[in-house]
Structures are given as structure tokens and as C-alpha cells.
Motif scaffolding. Structure first.
Motif, PDB file in Angstrom:
ATOM      1  N   SER A 249      42.756  31.736  38.853  1.00 48.80           N
ATOM      2  CA  SER A 249      41.768  32.693  39.340  1.00 48.80           C
ATOM      3  C   SER A 249      40.920  33.173  38.165  1.00 48.80           C
ATOM      4  O   SER A 249      41.400  33.254  37.032  1.00 48.80           O
ATOM      5  CB  SER A 249      42.469  33.880  40.009  1.00 48.80           C
ATOM      6  OG  SER A 249      41.553  34.928  40.279  1.00 48.80           O
ATOM      7  N   ALA A 251      38.844  35.937  39.012  1.00 51.86           N
ATOM      8  CA  ALA A 251      38.265  37.075  39.733  1.00 51.86           C
ATOM      9  C   ALA A 251      37.957  38.244  38.808  1.00 51.86           C
ATOM     10  O   ALA A 251      36.957  38.949  38.997  1.00 51.86           O
ATOM     11  CB  ALA A 251      39.219  37.516  40.839  1.00 51.86           C
ATOM     12  N   ASP A 345      45.207  36.775  35.006  1.00 53.23           N
ATOM     13  CA  ASP A 345      44.512  36.287  36.195  1.00 53.23           C
ATOM     14  C   ASP A 345      44.552  34.761  36.258  1.00 53.23           C
ATOM     15  O   ASP A 345      44.807  34.171  37.311  1.00 53.23           O
ATOM     16  CB  ASP A 345      43.069  36.792  36.155  1.00 53.23           C
ATOM     17  CG  ASP A 345      42.400  36.721  37.513  1.00 53.23           C
ATOM     18  OD1 ASP A 345      43.119  36.703  38.524  1.00 53.23           O
ATOM     19  OD2 ASP A 345      41.162  36.684  37.551  1.00 53.23           O
ATOM     20  N   GLY A 349      47.335  34.348  38.825  1.00 48.74           N
ATOM     21  CA  GLY A 349      46.518  34.593  39.992  1.00 48.74           C
ATOM     22  C   GLY A 349      46.261  36.075  40.182  1.00 48.74           C
ATOM     23  O   GLY A 349      46.950  36.925  39.602  1.00 48.74           O
ATOM     24  N   HIS A 350      45.281  36.386  40.983  1.00 47.83           N
ATOM     25  CA  HIS A 350      44.911  37.787  41.214  1.00 47.83           C
ATOM     26  C   HIS A 350      45.777  38.332  42.348  1.00 47.83           C
ATOM     27  O   HIS A 350      45.336  38.502  43.488  1.00 47.83           O
ATOM     28  CB  HIS A 350      43.424  37.882  41.566  1.00 47.83           C
ATOM     29  CG  HIS A 350      42.834  39.219  41.249  1.00 47.83           C
ATOM     30  ND1 HIS A 350      42.554  39.637  39.970  1.00 47.83           N
ATOM     31  CD2 HIS A 350      42.488  40.267  42.064  1.00 47.83           C
ATOM     32  CE1 HIS A 350      42.044  40.857  39.992  1.00 47.83           C
ATOM     33  NE2 HIS A 350      42.001  41.253  41.256  1.00 47.83           N
TER      34      HIS A 350
END
Length: 670
Positions: A249, A251, A345, A349-350
Motif C-alpha cells: 500500500s 495510501a 504501509d 498494508g494500511h
């Protein structure tokens, strides 16, 4: 006159105990001397020449500083607790160390970021040198003190004071930077709290201070879980990221402007050196274990060495792992988002795991100030023992806490927090300069140590320390030069000023020691005629107890009362005169007229006259005072005794006795 062994010219001081029923003071000394004192020497630190005082630089590596059987062993650290109490500063530095490298290399564009791992490996190599060096420092100086102890033994007194001053500045700034960094992470997540950041910073500081006043072991237990969560989260993030070929990610970085330079510069030696110096901020805190060796359980040196190695291993793995991920994910620094957040992130992952890393980082940054609370009070105790700081900093509470050092550190850090407005960027340029000075001095001193000891393989060890001294010395110069205009000049000014303060305190103690005749046998005791003066204002059981004590102490006793020739005071004066004649205790009551409402000055003037008229007489002023049964009832007292004692102490050389008459609950019913 014959010489006697004295604790390095240290003036005698009162033991750190509760006050007794009667205390005696003489003006001109260094403080009150309790009549129930525990011996002729009661200053901080052991007596010179006793078995409990190993000389720095000559102790064995495994020499225990506190037997495990001692009752206070439970208030000292195990190796694991030491890691939690003394490594938070170093551990938390992984949150800003790699980012400092990336931000410098960003000036060379994407090509420059490719040098993140080589620069980090150089820092990791320096970390290994420092850990190996400080393991030897712990073995050679098991009484703590780190670079101060090394410099004092091998580089001279003035150099040791520079090392001590640099450590003091670093520790104080570490508290302020750590607290502001943790609160900055909090206000980033909750922007509504931004305007209240100073109050939040002070609240966090009060919390950490309160925990440390309960003892270093309690602080270690309190911070063990946050430390474990942070280390586990970072290692998990690194392990997972190594199996990724691309970010999961992005994000957190989306929508944020990149800080890569548009006009990229070439990657030259100066840029790499600057990146290396900036990244070395991750090494702050490595020296804390060596400074606080006496805080460990026996065998203290061995436990501290294990803690130092564990700290170095964990910090090295995390730094290298994060740098590998930066290269693997081709990470670019962006405005408003930390490098660590981008790595979390990209690797995890977020999701919830991302927020665990962020929350753990925020908590550990705020708690990293605890490293200073573990190391600085011990260092201040050593400085107090050597007469460079007030002796009060050498006193310990029941839980082996240098409480005065803890409170002093908290007070100065609070001033810095208020001065900076809780802004981390105001304080960061001042940070890490002091620790590099300490590193350089310490390793230079260890080179001389190996040359003197000439133990097996001493040349290799000396070469290692010499190389480390060169690297940290260069880093200190580069950091100071690059951040001079950003506020580093304050450290350049503050460091010599602090050394001058140490020198001034040392000279003051030398003068006091000379006046007290420390190191010389006093004249044989001789009996002198004694006269006891008892101030009274009315007749009571307290007056009777005071005269009982006075006739037991002196050859002659005189009671004095201050009278005021005013209509409202005459009835009380006449009543006291009449009651005294009726009581007839065999002690003369002398009236001292006063034109003003002063109480202390007339008594002090009378005592001065007695001293002038009877030069061979020992005059004692015995001041009777009632001590209430409850603490709050002290607010009801008129403090007359304190006023008289202050006036007599200020204006005369008389001995002052303050007789405490304890009021028990049953006393009121008689």
C-alpha cells in the motif's frame, strides 16, 4: 598537624534520615548536624580507602557493586529490565535515524537514495565499535559514569568535566526531544490537540517523573511492554517486507508532495558525510547503560554488558532492516509523512497492523525520555561525590532513587518544553551534539586505557577504539557545523558554561573543606562554661520541658522573653511576670524590651552581647516548639521558633537547639 584520611575533601553533610526530636546547628557550617548522626562522615559516597569504594579503572570486570543478598537488590535492574529502562532512547531513534539519512540524500534525487544502505551499514559498523567499547568501559568502570569516568582516569580532570557536561546536555535535551516527538505523533493523529501540545508535553513529563521517583525497577516494569511491542512491531515489519517485491500500500504517501530535490546534486563525499552524521542521531542512548551500571543487580557489570550487547544487536538489526526496505520499495520522502509510516504501509498494508506500528512508535518516542532518568541522576551522583555538583545529588531514597537528580532533570526539561512551545523542530538541532563529544572522549580515553593495561590483544582493541574516536569526532564536527546556525551554537556556548559551573562548585567545596579543616586532626576536646538561653512567651508544659532540657545541658540557664510596651501587650507581660514568680523554677526570667514587633532580633542582640562579654563561654539557644499530631495542624502554628532560629543563626555564632514537644492525641485530654 597530623593528616587524616578524608573523602576527597568533601565537607561533612547530614545523613539522609528523618529529623530527630532535637537537632543542633552552628552557623558557618555546610548544614544541620543531627545529634543522632550515624558517624563522623555522612556525605554521599563511601569513605576513601574502604572496601566498598573500588577505584575507577582498577575494578575487575565481574566485580559486583551490590551483593545479591542485600535488601535493596529488588530495587535494582535485571538485564531485561535494564533493556527496557535504559534503551528507550536508542530504540526510539529508529523512528528518525533512517529518515535523517534519507532527507539528506534526497538532495541528490533518486540516485542519492540508493546510498541509504551503504551509509546505514557504516553507522551500524560504528554502532558495533561503540558497543564493543562500552562493554569494556563497563568492565573497567563498574561504578558507572561512562565517558566521565574514563576521562577522569585517563584524560585528566578538565577533559572529564567536558565529557560530563556533554552528557548532561544530551540527557536533558533527550527528555525534551523525546516528549515533544511523542506528542507530535499524537497531535498528527488528532489535530484538534495541537494547540494543547505544551500542556500535554508537561503532563507526559510529570507521568514519567512520578514513575521514576518510585524507582528505576518500577519504571522498567512499566515500560517493558511498550518496548517489547515496539521492537516486535518493527522486526515483524522488516521480516514481512523482505518477502515483498513491491509495496502493499502507498495510501499514507498518496497526495503528499515529494521532497526530492528538483535540481539533484552529485553524490559527493561531503553529502555522504553529512548523511552519515545525520543518521548517527540513531546512536544516541548507546552510552546510557555504561553510565548506570550501579543500577543493575549483582553481578552488575556482567548484567550491564549483556544489556549493552542486546541493545546494540536489536538496534543494528532494525536500522539495517529498515534501510533494506527503503531500497527495496524505492521509497521517496514526502512532506507530512514519516519514512517509518511509509515503510509500515508498504510492508503490512494500511490496516490494523499499520496503526499498531504507529501507536507503538508514538508511545515509545514519548517514553524514550526514561533513558535520561535512568542515566543522568547516577552521573550527577558521581559528580556530587567528586564535589562538582551539590552533595544533595548524591543522596538516595529507600528505593535506590537519586530523587534530587530526577527532580532537577524534570524541572530543566519542563523549562525547555515551555521555551520551545512543545515544538520538536526547535529542539532537534541542539540534539546529539553532546553525545558525540562524549563518544569521542570516551573512546580516546579507552585507547590510553589499553596502552596502560597492555592486556592480551591490546593493540587491536586500542585500534578499534581509536577508529571509533575518529569517526565520532568527525561526526561531532560535521553535525555542529551543519546545524550551527539552526541553534547548535547554543550547545557550543552552554557546554563550556556548564564546565565553569562545575569548577565553581568544586572551588566552593574546597574553600569549605579548608575552613572545616578536613584532612587534619582537630584540637583535643576541652570543656568550656556553658550558658543556655531559652526564649519563652508564656507558661506551659512546653516551657517546663524546655527548662528541664536546658538545666541538663548547661552550667547556667537564663530564660528570656521579648516585651512590647503597648496597651494591648502589657497585660500579657504582667501575667507572665506574675506567673513566673509564682512558679519560681530557679531560672531567671529576663525581659527584652522591643520598640518594634520584632521577636528574633532582640534575642539575637542579647546573645551577641553575651558572647562579647563572655568570650570563653559556649552559648546555646534552646528554642521550644510544639509539634502537632497531624500534618495539617502545622498550618496553625505561628512559626515563632523558626523566626528566632533564623535571627540567631544569621547574627551570632551560638549553637541552636530546637526542642520538639510532640503533641499526642491524649495530650489534649489532660
Amino acid at each position: 598537624m597530623p593528616q587524616v584520611s578524608q573523602p576527597e575533601g568533601r565537607p561533612e553533610e547530614p545523613p539522609d534520615t528523618a529529623t530527630t526530636a532535637v537537632t543542633t546547628t552552628r552557623p558557618g557550617g555546610t548544614g544541620p548536624n543531627s545529634v543522632s548522626g550515624s558517624g563522623p562522615y555522612s556525605g554521599p559516597g563511601p569513605r576513601k580507602g574502604t572496601a566498598s569504594s573500588p577505584t575507577p579503572g582498577h575494578a575487575h570486570a565481574g566485580a559486583p557493586t551490590t551483593p545479591a543478598s542485600e535488601p535493596d537488590a529488588r530495587h535494582r535492574l535485571t538485564a531485561l529490565q535494564g533493556l527496557a529502562a535504559l534503551s528507550l532512547d536508542a530504540m526510539a531513534s529508529v523512528a528518525y535515524g533512517p529518515e535523517s539519512i534519507v532527507l539528506v540524500l534526497a538532495a541528490a534525487g533518486g540516485y542519492g537514495l540508493g546510498f541509504t544502505l551503504p551509509v546505514t551499514l557504516a553507522i551500524a559498523a560504528l554502532l558495533a565499535v561503540l558497543v564493543a567499547s562500552y562493554r569494556q568501559v563497563i568492565a573497567a568502570f563498574p561504578n558507572g559514569g561512562g565517558s566521565y569516568a574514563v576521562a577522569k582516569t585517563h584524560l585528566g580532570r578538565r577533559t572529564s568535566l567536558v565529557a560530563a557536561a556533554s552528557l548532561v546536555l544530551d540527557y536533558v535535551l533527550n527528555v525534551a526531544v523525546s516528549v515533544t516527538a511523542g506528542v507530535a505523533a499524537l497531535t498528527s493523529a488528532f489535530p484538534a490537540l495541537y494547540d494543547d501540545r505544551v500542556g500535554i508535553c508537561l503532563a507526559v513529563l510529570v507521568l514519567i517523573t512520578a514513575i521514576n521517583l518510585r524507582g528505576i525497577v518500577d519504571s522498567a516494569r512499566a515500560f517493558l511492554v511498550p518496548t517489547a511491542v515496539f521492537v516486535g512491531a518493527i522486526l515483524t515489519m522488516v521480516a514481512v517486507g523482505l518477502f515483498r517485491t513491491a509495496p502493499v500500500s502507498t495510501a499514507t504517501a498518496d497526495g503528499h508532495a515529494s521532497v526530492l530535490a528538483d535540481n539533484a546534486t552529485a553524490v559527493g563525499a561531503l553529502l555522504l558525510l553529512k548523511a552519515f552524521a545525520s543518521g548517527c542521531s540513531a546512536l544516541t542512548g548507546v552510552e546510557a547503560v555504561a553510565n548506570a551500571v550501579p543500577s543493575f543487580r549483582a553481578p552488575a557489570a556482567r548484567r550491564a554488558q549483556r544489556t549493552e550487547v542486546a541493545l546494540g544487536a536489536l538496534l543494528g538489526v532494525m536500522l539495517i532492516g529498515l534501510s533494506v526496505l527503503i531500497g527495496r520499495f524505492h521509497l521517496q520522502p514526502v512532506e507530512g509523512v514519516t519514512v517509518l509510516a511509509q515503510l509500515a504501509d508498504a510492508s503490512l498494508g494500511h490496516n490494523a497492523a499499520f496503526y499498531v506500528v504507529q501507536f507503538a512508535t508514538m508511545v515509545l518516542l514519548a517514553l524514550a525520555a526514561n533513558t535520561s532518568f535512568g542515566g543522568l541522576p547516577v552521573l550527577m551522583g558521581l559528580l556530587a561525590r567528586d564535589n562538582y555538583l551539590p552533595h544533595v545529588f548524591g543522596l538516595k531514597a529507600d528505593r535506590q532513587v537519586h530523587r534530587h537528580g530526577v527532580l532537577a532533570l524534570a524541572a530543566v526539561a519542563a523549562l525547555l518544553l515551555v521555551f520551545s512551545g512543545g515544538d520538536m523542530n526547535t529542539l532537534v538541532p541542539l540534539f546529539a551534539i553532546g553525545v558525540f563529544v562524549g563518544f569521542t572522549i570516551c573512546q580516546t580515553g579507552m585507547v590510553r586505557h589499553w596502552r596502560r593495561e597492555r592486556s592480551p590483544h591490546w593493540r587491536g582493541k586500542a585500534l578499534l577504539n581509536g577508529f571509533g574516536a575518529l569517526l565520532t569526532g568527525v561526526s561531532a564536527l560535521v553535525v555542529t557545523a551543519t546545524k550551527f546556525t539552526e541553534g547548535a551554537w547554543l550547545i557550543v556556548v552552554a557546554l563550556p558554561l556548564l564546565v565553569l559551573v562545575f569548577e565553581a562548585v568544586h572551588r566552593a567545596y574546597a574553600r569549605i573543606g579548608a575552613c572545616l579543616g578536613l584532612g587534619r586532626l582537630p584540637e583535643p576536646p576541652r570543656r568550656a562554661r556553658s550558658l543556655v538561653v531559652v526564649p519563652v512567651s508564656h507558661l506551659s508544659r512546653l516551657t517546663g520541658e524546655a527548662l528541664n532540657a536546658a538545666v541538663s545541658l548547661g552550667d547556667e540557664v537564663v530564660a528570656v522573653t521579648v516585651t512590647h510596651d503597648t496597651p494591648e501587650d502589657r497585660p500579657a507581660t504582667e501575667a507572665l511576670r506574675r506567673d513566673w514568680e509564682l512558679w519560681n523554677p530557679g531560672v531567671e526570667l529576663l525581659e527584652l524590651p522591643s520598640a518594634t514587633r520584632s521577636v528574633g532580633r532582640p534575642i539575637a542582640a542579647y546573645v551577641s552581647g553575651l558572647a562579647a562579654g563572655h568570650p570563653g563561654t559556649r552559648i546555646t539557644v534552646l528554642i521550644p516548639e510544639a509539634e502537632p499530631a497531624h500534618l495539617w495542624q502545622r498550618l496553625l502554628q505561628n512559626q515563632r521558633g523558626a523566626v528566632v532560629a533564623h535571627a540567631v543563626r544569621r547574627d551570632t555564632d551560638a549553637v541552636i537547639c530546637r526542642l520538639r514537644f510532640r503533641l499526642e492525641p491524649r495530650t489534649h485530654t489532660r
